[in-house]
Write a protein that holds these residues in place. Sequence first.
Motif, PDB file in Angstrom:
ATOM      1  N   SER A 138       0.848  -1.201   0.000  1.00 40.48           N
ATOM      2  CA  SER A 138       0.000   0.000   0.000  1.00 40.48           C
ATOM      3  C   SER A 138       0.880   1.246   0.000  1.00 40.48           C
ATOM      4  O   SER A 138       2.085   1.173   0.204  1.00 40.48           O
ATOM      5  CB  SER A 138      -0.907   0.006   1.225  1.00 40.48           C
ATOM      6  OG  SER A 138      -1.742  -1.136   1.224  1.00 40.48           O
ATOM      7  N   ASP A 139       0.271   2.395  -0.218  1.00 38.31           N
ATOM      8  CA  ASP A 139       1.024   3.644  -0.343  1.00 38.31           C
ATOM      9  C   ASP A 139       1.412   4.219   1.020  1.00 38.31           C
ATOM     10  O   ASP A 139       0.836   5.203   1.494  1.00 38.31           O
ATOM     11  CB  ASP A 139       0.224   4.673  -1.145  1.00 38.31           C
ATOM     12  CG  ASP A 139       0.069   4.265  -2.596  1.00 38.31           C
ATOM     13  OD1 ASP A 139       0.846   3.403  -3.054  1.00 38.31           O
ATOM     14  OD2 ASP A 139      -0.814   4.795  -3.279  1.00 38.31           O
ATOM     15  N   TYR A 140       2.388   3.565   1.639  1.00 36.87           N
ATOM     16  CA  TYR A 140       3.003   4.053   2.874  1.00 36.87           C
ATOM     17  C   TYR A 140       4.495   4.204   2.622  1.00 36.87           C
ATOM     18  O   TYR A 140       5.081   3.439   1.850  1.00 36.87           O
ATOM     19  CB  TYR A 140       2.771   3.081   4.034  1.00 36.87           C
ATOM     20  CG  TYR A 140       1.347   3.010   4.503  1.00 36.87           C
ATOM     21  CD1 TYR A 140       0.855   3.949   5.407  1.00 36.87           C
ATOM     22  CD2 TYR A 140       0.488   2.023   4.041  1.00 36.87           C
ATOM     23  CE1 TYR A 140      -0.455   3.895   5.830  1.00 36.87           C
ATOM     24  CE2 TYR A 140      -0.827   1.964   4.463  1.00 36.87           C
ATOM     25  CZ  TYR A 140      -1.294   2.908   5.357  1.00 36.87           C
ATOM     26  OH  TYR A 140      -2.597   2.851   5.777  1.00 36.87           O
ATOM     27  N   GLU A 198       3.821   2.293  10.290  1.00 36.63           N
ATOM     28  CA  GLU A 198       4.203   1.919  11.660  1.00 36.63           C
ATOM     29  C   GLU A 198       5.063   0.655  11.666  1.00 36.63           C
ATOM     30  O   GLU A 198       5.592   0.263  12.695  1.00 36.63           O
ATOM     31  CB  GLU A 198       2.958   1.685  12.515  1.00 36.63           C
ATOM     32  CG  GLU A 198       2.138   2.918  12.784  1.00 36.63           C
ATOM     33  CD  GLU A 198       2.738   3.797  13.861  1.00 36.63           C
ATOM     34  OE1 GLU A 198       3.502   3.298  14.709  1.00 36.63           O
ATOM     35  OE2 GLU A 198       2.449   5.002  13.866  1.00 36.63           O
ATOM     36  N   PHE A 199       5.184   0.009  10.487  1.00 32.44           N
ATOM     37  CA  PHE A 199       6.014  -1.184  10.325  1.00 32.44           C
ATOM     38  C   PHE A 199       6.737  -1.022   8.990  1.00 32.44           C
ATOM     39  O   PHE A 199       6.390  -1.644   7.993  1.00 32.44           O
ATOM     40  CB  PHE A 199       5.131  -2.444  10.329  1.00 32.44           C
ATOM     41  CG  PHE A 199       5.909  -3.736  10.442  1.00 32.44           C
ATOM     42  CD1 PHE A 199       6.142  -4.313  11.681  1.00 32.44           C
ATOM     43  CD2 PHE A 199       6.400  -4.373   9.315  1.00 32.44           C
ATOM     44  CE1 PHE A 199       6.851  -5.504  11.787  1.00 32.44           C
ATOM     45  CE2 PHE A 199       7.099  -5.564   9.412  1.00 32.44           C
ATOM     46  CZ  PHE A 199       7.328  -6.136  10.650  1.00 32.44           C
ATOM     47  N   ASP A 205      -1.376 -11.163  14.634  1.00 31.18           N
ATOM     48  CA  ASP A 205      -2.774 -10.690  14.689  1.00 31.18           C
ATOM     49  C   ASP A 205      -2.856  -9.323  15.361  1.00 31.18           C
ATOM     50  O   ASP A 205      -3.562  -8.425  14.894  1.00 31.18           O
ATOM     51  CB  ASP A 205      -3.655 -11.680  15.451  1.00 31.18           C
ATOM     52  CG  ASP A 205      -3.874 -12.984  14.701  1.00 31.18           C
ATOM     53  OD1 ASP A 205      -3.592 -13.036  13.482  1.00 31.18           O
ATOM     54  OD2 ASP A 205      -4.312 -13.960  15.345  1.00 31.18           O
ATOM     55  N   ARG A 206      -2.139  -9.179  16.466  1.00 31.87           N
ATOM     56  CA  ARG A 206      -2.175  -7.911  17.214  1.00 31.87           C
ATOM     57  C   ARG A 206      -1.596  -6.764  16.383  1.00 31.87           C
ATOM     58  O   ARG A 206      -2.150  -5.659  16.359  1.00 31.87           O
ATOM     59  CB  ARG A 206      -1.392  -8.077  18.517  1.00 31.87           C
ATOM     60  CG  ARG A 206      -1.438  -6.875  19.433  1.00 31.87           C
ATOM     61  CD  ARG A 206      -2.769  -6.782  20.156  1.00 31.87           C
ATOM     62  NE  ARG A 206      -2.750  -5.664  21.064  1.00 31.87           N
ATOM     63  CZ  ARG A 206      -3.508  -4.577  20.945  1.00 31.87           C
ATOM     64  NH1 ARG A 206      -4.362  -4.477  19.956  1.00 31.87           N
ATOM     65  NH2 ARG A 206      -3.431  -3.603  21.825  1.00 31.87           N
ATOM     66  N   GLY A 264      -3.644  -2.091  10.547  1.00 35.51           N
ATOM     67  CA  GLY A 264      -4.526  -2.222   9.384  1.00 35.51           C
ATOM     68  C   GLY A 264      -3.802  -2.761   8.166  1.00 35.51           C
ATOM     69  O   GLY A 264      -3.166  -3.808   8.220  1.00 35.51           O
ATOM     70  N   ASP A 265      -3.851  -1.978   7.071  1.00 35.02           N
ATOM     71  CA  ASP A 265      -3.289  -2.466   5.808  1.00 35.02           C
ATOM     72  C   ASP A 265      -1.798  -2.161   5.657  1.00 35.02           C
ATOM     73  O   ASP A 265      -1.257  -2.263   4.562  1.00 35.02           O
ATOM     74  CB  ASP A 265      -4.057  -1.871   4.627  1.00 35.02           C
ATOM     75  CG  ASP A 265      -3.882  -0.357   4.513  1.00 35.02           C
ATOM     76  OD1 ASP A 265      -3.350   0.274   5.462  1.00 35.02           O
ATOM     77  OD2 ASP A 265      -4.268   0.203   3.476  1.00 35.02           O
TER      78      ASP A 265
END
Length: 198
Positions: free
Chosen positions: A19-21, A64-65, A167-168, A174-175
């Motif tokens: 995605s666009d991050y 965030e990742f 999962d957490r 999110g995406d």
Amino acid sequence: MVDESDESLSVYRLLPSLSDYRPLRLDDAGLSRIKRWQRSGAESDRPVRLSAEWGGDRHWPKSEFPSGYRGAPILGRRVIDQLGDRLPAAGSLVPVDIADGKDDEYFLLLVEQVVDCLDLRRSSKPKRMNGEVKKAVFRPEALPVDLPAFRLPQFASAVQWNGWAADRLIDLTGDQIERRLIWSRDPAAKPHPDPWGF
């Protein structure tokens, strides 16, 4: 003690989604130091601070990742705070200094826990060059389910994430994260055909 019949047991590779991050790129010296420490385990090789820079379109939000390197998961402060005291069980948080990112607070999770839990008879043979295990089968009774992440002695340059932690992180981001199944106790689950590929 792990219930070997627990079908929720699973292990994943996590990487930034497409995605666009904005992705975060560690400098070459930092990556080399991480790899050296993962191979040697020597205290003198342990990274204590890293440098990085943002990539991608400057109008995209920051992930965030944001790191795709399999042995260097980087997490934003918000995610770290939400995971609370679960991360330190896996390893240490190493600050990342980001060029032109004065308000950005990101940390490398330096995964220190190396756990011998691979079923060597049922897994593919580790590659000679880097130890990569393309098809991993874990011994459920040896899987460190209390840890969010761990490394294998056969494939020390890669971080494996337990299902509950994956999962957490997905819930929190999110995406922003792609989750690739490496192994599951559930016989109906289909592992990714090439979890460590690009």
